[in-house]
Design an enzyme around this catalytic site. Structure first.
Site, short mmCIF file in Angstrom:
data_model
loop_
_atom_site.label_atom_id
_atom_site.label_comp_id
_atom_site.label_asym_id
_atom_site.label_seq_id
_atom_site.Cartn_x
_atom_site.Cartn_y
_atom_site.Cartn_z
N PHE A 25 0.83 -1.20 0.00
CA PHE A 25 0.00 0.00 0.00
C PHE A 25 0.87 1.26 0.00
O PHE A 25 0.56 2.24 -0.68
CB PHE A 25 -0.94 -0.02 1.21
N LEU A 28 2.17 1.72 -3.49
CA LEU A 28 1.10 2.22 -4.35
C LEU A 28 0.89 3.71 -4.11
O LEU A 28 0.73 4.49 -5.05
CB LEU A 28 -0.19 1.45 -4.10
N HIS A 29 0.89 4.12 -2.86
CA HIS A 29 0.73 5.54 -2.53
C HIS A 29 1.80 6.38 -3.23
O HIS A 29 1.49 7.41 -3.84
CB HIS A 29 0.79 5.73 -1.01
N GLN A 30 3.05 5.95 -3.16
CA GLN A 30 4.13 6.70 -3.81
C GLN A 30 3.92 6.77 -5.32
O GLN A 30 4.16 7.80 -5.95
CB GLN A 30 5.48 6.08 -3.47
#
EC number: 3.1.-.-
Length: 187
Positions: A25, A28-30
């Site tokens: 997660f 994915l955020h980055q």
């Protein structure tokens, strides 16, 4: 939001699923920050609300073009051995929708008091009167543990899956892929 991609965690004797999901997660955020935009959402199809667990599958929802652009980025370096990828696919119809959103708990009265004291030039005693220890609220929601890029602090990002709806309403998503008004298909 007519396509999706499932990413499943592979069993690993060294890392518990919650830890791997948190790393996935975070990566994915980055990638979403780098890509920009607010058209990519996430859900956790293996959610176990009774045990407050997100499960071992992350589903990314987007248009075919947005999904291709995301997958073209090298955001999964060092993690691919721990993951099993599905193929990008078209969302089945008909399907219900739901919001998957972040919930922030006001769980630390001491931190809230310090903030109140800074903002309103109050004494500790006055802040304690305004914010008693009883305001602490623990959340019984699943979460991922992330590390802030700016402060280096670890924090829990609590995630709520809202009620099912027949239709989706217009809205976007945050750089975590969580709802800021947007709905994702739930199947």
């Amino acid at each position: 939001m007519d396509h999706y991609l499932d990413i499943r965690l592979r069993p690993d004797p060294e890392f518990p699923p919650a830890q791997l999901m948190s790393v996935l997660f975070g990566k994915l955020h980055q990638a979403l920050v780098a890509q920009g935009g607010d058209r990519i959402g996430v859900s956790f199809p293996d959610l176990d609300e009774s045990r407050s667990r997100l499960g071992e599958r992350l589903r990314i929802h987007a248009s075919a073009d947005d999904l291709r652009a995301l997958l073209a980025r090298p955001w999964l370096e060092g993690l691919r051995d721990h993951l099993q990828f599905g193929e990008p696919a078209v969302v089945p119809h008909p399907t219900p929708y739901r919001q998957v959103s972040r919930v922030q708990a006001k769980s630390n009265p001491e931190r809230l008091r310090r903030r109140l004291m800074r903002r309103h030039d109050l004494s500790e005693e006055e802040a304690r009167k305004r914010i008693p220890d009883t305001v602490a609220r623990a959340l019984d929601l699943p979460f991922v543990t992330l590390r802030s890029q700016s402060t280096g602090q670890h924090f829990r990002l609590f995630i709520r899956h809202g009620p099912l709806q027949v239709t989706a309403e217009e809205g976007g998503f945050t750089c975590y892929g969580l709802s800021k008004g947007g709905f994702v298909p739930w199947f």
